[in-house]
Design a protein around this motif. Structure first.
Motif, short mmCIF file in Angstrom:
data_model
loop_
_atom_site.label_atom_id
_atom_site.label_comp_id
_atom_site.label_asym_id
_atom_site.label_seq_id
_atom_site.Cartn_x
_atom_site.Cartn_y
_atom_site.Cartn_z
N THR A 1 -0.29 13.95 -13.61
CA THR A 1 0.01 13.31 -14.25
C THR A 1 -1.34 12.68 -15.31
O THR A 1 -1.28 11.48 -14.44
N GLU A 2 -1.34 12.48 -16.35
CA GLU A 2 -2.75 12.56 -17.48
C GLU A 2 -2.14 11.27 -17.66
O GLU A 2 -1.74 11.16 -18.70
N VAL A 3 -2.76 9.60 -17.40
CA VAL A 3 -3.01 8.46 -18.41
C VAL A 3 -3.80 8.26 -18.89
O VAL A 3 -4.74 8.26 -18.14
N ASP A 4 -3.70 7.28 -19.15
CA ASP A 4 -5.23 6.61 -20.05
C ASP A 4 -5.64 5.18 -20.15
O ASP A 4 -6.14 4.79 -20.16
N GLY A 5 -4.27 4.48 -18.94
CA GLY A 5 -5.11 3.48 -18.37
C GLY A 5 -4.22 2.85 -16.51
O GLY A 5 -3.27 3.54 -16.61
N VAL A 6 -4.10 1.79 -16.23
CA VAL A 6 -3.93 1.65 -15.26
C VAL A 6 -2.31 0.84 -15.40
O VAL A 6 -1.43 1.60 -14.79
N ALA B 1 -0.15 3.72 -15.48
CA ALA B 1 -0.65 4.53 -14.37
C ALA B 1 1.00 4.12 -13.62
O ALA B 1 1.63 4.89 -12.65
N VAL B 2 1.24 3.01 -13.48
CA VAL B 2 2.39 2.05 -12.76
C VAL B 2 3.77 2.54 -13.91
O VAL B 2 4.25 2.85 -12.83
N GLU B 3 3.33 2.57 -14.75
CA GLU B 3 4.30 2.98 -15.42
C GLU B 3 5.09 4.48 -15.52
O GLU B 3 6.43 5.09 -14.69
N ALA B 4 4.10 5.27 -14.75
CA ALA B 4 4.35 6.51 -14.65
C ALA B 4 4.83 6.61 -13.04
O ALA B 4 5.45 8.27 -13.07
N LEU B 5 4.50 6.02 -12.12
CA LEU B 5 5.16 6.02 -10.51
C LEU B 5 6.80 6.03 -11.40
O LEU B 5 7.78 6.51 -9.81
N GLY B 6 7.40 5.37 -11.91
CA GLY B 6 9.05 5.54 -12.36
C GLY B 6 9.25 4.21 -11.30
O GLY B 6 8.83 3.60 -10.92
N SER B 7 10.88 4.24 -11.16
CA SER B 7 11.73 3.03 -10.69
C SER B 7 11.97 3.23 -9.27
O SER B 7 11.88 2.63 -8.67
N VAL B 8 11.73 5.30 -9.29
CA VAL B 8 12.72 4.70 -8.04
C VAL B 8 11.12 5.04 -6.98
O VAL B 8 10.63 4.72 -6.41
N PRO B 9 12.13 4.00 -5.60
CA PRO B 9 10.66 4.47 -4.72
C PRO B 9 9.89 5.27 -4.16
O PRO B 9 10.78 5.84 -3.72
#
Length: 255
Positions: A113-118, A121-129
């Motif tokens: 999952t490629e993202v533009d910044g940190v 990246a935090v958002e891409a982790l999602g809400s599920v632990p």
């Protein structure tokens, strides 16, 4: 006449290039480190540690030291330093060449999952632990405090001080290179479900990417920033060939 070279370093390639140039009688080589690592690896040439004070400060240093070639061998994500180097080289009228390793390329089996910044990246982790392996610099970890639901394994060269304000974090300090077999063991032992990394390129930290592919683990990969368009070499051998053949401009041809 010897040519005076300043290498802006902080990478394994910078050290290896300095090692090759240290034994070349045509060059007097100095290596500059930003000073972010408390105990930098031993270097084969004289080392300057610390910032220059922006492009103007670096340009002044180039003039004071009589630098005839500036080599940007910083990390692919050190965009501000690379921009400062390009501006300083122009101000000082010193030829600049960058040593830039190629980024990793997606292969069959990679779950990137490629993202533009940190923050992305935090958002891409999602809400599920999830169990997350963070392989970023110490200065880039703070945004993960916004996602305290995850369990983090944090690896850095120097200790993370103070620790992140999150309930579940394990810290390990280690300096690469990291072999795929060791990375596979680490991922398995900690039950890692997702890795957060930069697309650094090269072989020193590729082990985790290969291990993640083998295990089918997702990797949140931060894209590289835009860097100045300057003459560049992809490998140390390419850089040495450039120095052997001469740069496009400079005080004298390289012979």
């Amino acid at each position: 006449m010897k040519h005076s070279i300043l290498i802006l370093g902080g990478t394994a390639e910078a050290r290896k290039l300095a090692e090759r140039l240290a034994g070349d009688p045509r060059f007097v080589t100095e290596l500059s480190l930003a000073g972010r690592t408390r105990a930098p690896a031993e270097q084969p040439v004289p080392v300057r540690i610390g910032g220059f004070g922006g492009p103007q400060g670096l340009a002044a240093y180039l003039g004071e030291k009589g630098i005839s070639i500036l080599i940007d061998a910083t990390h692919p994500y050190a965009a501000q330093i690379s921009r400062n180097a390009a501006d300083a080289a122009m101000l000082a009228d010193v030829p600049l060449v960058a040593l830039r390793r190629l980024p990793w390329q997606r292969q069959a089996g990679d779950r990137w999952t490629e993202v533009d910044g940190v923050p992305q990246a935090v958002e891409a982790l999602g809400s599920v632990p999830r169990k997350v392996f963070l392989t970023l610099g110490r200065q880039e970890l703070l945004p993960f405090e916004a996602a305290p639901q995850h369990q983090y394994l944090v690896r850095s060269v120097d200790p993370v001080e103070p620790p992140l304000d999150i309930p579940h974090a394990t810290y390990i300090t280690s300096r690469g290179p990291f072999a795929e077999t060791d990375e596979a063991r680490l991922l398995r032992d900690h039950g890692i479900e997702v890795i957060v990394a930069k697309n650094s390129g090269g072989s020193a930290s590729y082990g985790k990417i290969a291990a993640a592919r083998a295990f089918g683990i997702e990797t949140v990969l931060i894209r590289r920033p835009d860097l100045p368009d300057v003459p560049s070499a992809e490998t140390i051998e390419d850089m040495l060939a450039l120095l052997d053949g001469g740069l496009d401009h400079g005080p004298e041809p390289l012979k």
